[in-house]
Structures are given as C-alpha cells and as structure tokens.
Motif scaffolding. Structure first.
Motif, PDB file in Angstrom:
ATOM      1  N   ARG A 118     -12.521 -18.992   6.225  1.00 35.69           N
ATOM      2  CA  ARG A 118     -12.816 -20.390   6.568  1.00 35.69           C
ATOM      3  C   ARG A 118     -12.064 -21.351   5.659  1.00 35.69           C
ATOM      4  O   ARG A 118     -11.576 -22.395   6.107  1.00 35.69           O
ATOM      5  CB  ARG A 118     -14.330 -20.638   6.474  1.00 35.69           C
ATOM      6  N   GLN A 119     -11.984 -21.008   4.385  1.00 42.54           N
ATOM      7  CA  GLN A 119     -11.299 -21.896   3.455  1.00 42.54           C
ATOM      8  C   GLN A 119      -9.810 -21.984   3.779  1.00 42.54           C
ATOM      9  O   GLN A 119      -9.214 -23.061   3.734  1.00 42.54           O
ATOM     10  CB  GLN A 119     -11.498 -21.403   2.020  1.00 42.54           C
ATOM     11  N   ILE A 120      -9.208 -20.852   4.135  1.00 44.52           N
ATOM     12  CA  ILE A 120      -7.794 -20.857   4.520  1.00 44.52           C
ATOM     13  C   ILE A 120      -7.596 -21.711   5.768  1.00 44.52           C
ATOM     14  O   ILE A 120      -6.651 -22.500   5.859  1.00 44.52           O
ATOM     15  CB  ILE A 120      -7.298 -19.427   4.778  1.00 44.52           C
ATOM     16  N   ALA A 121      -8.489 -21.543   6.745  1.00 42.36           N
ATOM     17  CA  ALA A 121      -8.352 -22.279   8.005  1.00 42.36           C
ATOM     18  C   ALA A 121      -8.566 -23.774   7.812  1.00 42.36           C
ATOM     19  O   ALA A 121      -7.945 -24.586   8.495  1.00 42.36           O
ATOM     20  CB  ALA A 121      -9.337 -21.729   9.034  1.00 42.36           C
ATOM     21  N   LYS A 122      -9.461 -24.160   6.892  1.00 43.78           N
ATOM     22  CA  LYS A 122      -9.745 -25.581   6.667  1.00 43.78           C
ATOM     23  C   LYS A 122      -8.671 -26.241   5.819  1.00 43.78           C
ATOM     24  O   LYS A 122      -8.142 -27.298   6.166  1.00 43.78           O
ATOM     25  CB  LYS A 122     -11.104 -25.744   5.981  1.00 43.78           C
TER      26      LYS A 122
END
Length: 331
Positions: free
Chosen positions: A255-259
């Motif tokens: 999620r952090q990579i995608a955000k």
C-alpha cells in the motif's frame, strides 16, 4: 484538485487535561471546529473520539479516564487509519496525535498541518457524451486487426476461463510487451520463496490502494481461493483480517508503494525484516509490486472494464467491497 478524501483530524484531547472532563470537552470542540472547513472543501472529516467514546460507553466504561480507555482510544485511531486518506494534525502536544502521524507516514498517508494545505475535492460531474457512448465497451480502444499472436492470447483466455478478458483486448495491441511483462513479474518472485497466497496479498493490497477494480476482482477472487473470501475482502478493505504478521507487513508495504514510494524510510524496511523477510525477498516483493502498478496503470488508463464473467465468479464478500474503479461490463 482530488477525489473526496476521508481525513482524520488529530490533535490534543486528553493531553494536558489531567482527566478534567471540561477540558477534554473543550479540546474535542477544537477538533470539531476543523470538521466544517474539511467538509466545505469537499472531503469527509473524521475524529477518533467520535468512534472511541461510544465504544467505551457501550463497553460499560465510565469515560476516557477509565482503565479500559487504553485498550480503545489508540486502537480505534489505528484502525481508522486503515481507511483514512489523509491526516490533519492540529497544534498542541498530544502523544496520540503524534502516534497517528507516525502511523500515517509509515502507510504513505499524507499529513497536513493546516486546512490551507489540503487540496480541494473535485466536484461531481455528469458523464460526458463520449463516455456514455462507451458505456458498454470493454475499453476505450477498438479491437486491433487480428494477428496470430493476438489470436493465441484470445484462445488461451477462452481455454482457461471461457471468455476473452477485456484487459487482453487492450494488450492485444502489443502481445509481446504483455508477454514480457508477465515474464518479468514471474522473474521478480522466482527466487523469493513466497507462496501463491502471499502473492495474492501483495496484488490485492496494491490494487485496492490504486482503486483498480479489475485486479481487485481478479486477485480478490484468487486470494479467496488461496485463503478464504473473508480474508480476501479484509485485504481489499484494509482490515487485513486473517493474515499472518508477515502478510500484514507485506500488505502495508504494498500500500505504501502504491500511495507514495517517496514516503518510505529505513524503519519501514526494518519492519519487513522484523516480520521475517530478508533483503532479497524485500527487493523481490518491491519489484513485483512496481510491475503490478505498471500493468494496472495501462489497464485503467485505457478504460479496461472488469468482465461480467470475472465478476460473476467472484465471491460475494469480495464484490461487496470493490466499490471503486471502472464499473464492470454488463453481461
């Protein structure tokens, strides 16, 4: 401008009050003063105490100074942050608010320190006529002229699933590019030792964060088979029920990579190590998630619609939480 955001308002509540209910009430009023400006900007305000205080009351606690409060106040904020899109940190010393900010930064959630920093939300707009004309189209592109490579892609889909996937029609313009991308994704995880279930966790966490309905349906269905429908729906919604500690760490990393990949810090990587992943595995899952984002970007930008056949065989628990992204194509 951006889509409407769910924004957690973080600031002093119990801090500095010595348990005085009048001071805590005054602090809550200061937090609530920020609610209207957030709503006026087109977003949805949220305050942890709006949830935590009723929870305490229903548990029979006497209030925020009750011993049970420690088991409710901070956990409520942490759970809310699994669903919030941003945090507004108001001035004043507050250990809880500082903790909210730390969790938000780990998860790649934007943190604002004034109302003026927040982007306005896009107003709702009617669909343009061009979009209405494509309402029953599988994507924004017309089918290319048939080639042997394209026919092979279509035949493989029909053999495996009984229909040609709409994303296959998009990639039919460059079958070799799609093939190489699939090979790269497999190569990224080939030596990682990660299971099919763990791969499903990574993709569903990535897809839901991107708002990619297509992969959410496809991989939510797969994860439901690798685990169960409730687990798949939990990853898609951010609740992460049914996951191991390592899988939860992987989902949060995806999620952090995608955000916002620029928001990561060394502590985030250390959390993955603490969960039992070595550096080679950390690189592997990061590369894999990056490649999944690349594929989803092409599919979503060109309007690939989730197939009716795909959605029909997706568990109801998964269908219930995928309320974002491109609308599925009708049967």
């Amino acid at each position: 401008m951006t889509k409407p955001l769910l924004i957690l308002i973080a600031g002093p509540y119990a801090s500095g009050t010595n348990g005085d209910p009048r001071l805590m009430s005054a602090n809550l009023e200061r937090l609530e003063d920020a609610a209207w400006p957030i709503f006026r900007a087109g977003h949805v305000p949220m305050i942890g105490e709006w949830v935590a205080l009723p929870v305490l009351s229903s548990a029979g606690a006497t209030g925020p100074t009750d011993p049970l409060a420690a088991d409710v106040m901070y956990p409520v904020a942490e759970r809310l942050l699994a669903h919030c899109d941003a945090v507004l940190r108001l001035p004043g010393e507050s250990r809880g608010a500082d903790q909210d900010v730390a969790i938000a930064r780990r998860r790649g959630i934007p943190v604002y320190y004034s109302i003026d920093e927040m982007p306005d939300a896009l107003p709702a707009a009617a669909e343009p006529e061009a979009a209405l004309a494509l309402v029953d189209a599988p994507s924004f592109l017309a089918d290319p002229a048939m080639t042997p490579d394209m026919q092979a892609m279509y035949d493989e889909d029909v053999a495996d699933d009984g229909f040609v996937w709409n994303l296959t029609r998009v990639w039919a313009y460059q079958p070799e590019t799609r093939k190489k991308l699939d090979e790269l994704m497999l190569a990224a995880l080939s030596s990682s030792g990660l299971s099919a279930r763990q791969r499903g966790v990574l993709v569903t966490a990535t897809a839901s964060t991107l708002g990619d309905a297509y992969c959410s349906f496809a991989w939510g269905g797969r994860l439901a088979r690798y685990a169960d429908p409730a687990t798949a729906a939990g990853v898609l919604s951010g609740a992460d029920v049914g996951l191991t500690e390592q899988e939860r760490a992987m989902a949060e990393w995806a999620r952090q990579i995608a955000k916002d990949p620029n928001s990561t810090i060394p502590d985030d990587v250390q959390l993955l190590r603490d969960a039992g992943l070595d550096d080679a595995q950390i690189f592997a899952i990061t590369a894999y998630v990056g490649l999944r984002i690349a594929m989803a970007t092409v599919d979503d930008a060109l309007g690939a619609r989730p197939d009716a056949g795909l959605v029909a065989k997706t568990p109801e628990e998964v269908r219930a939480v995928v309320d974002y992204g491109r609308r599925p194509l009708s049967a």
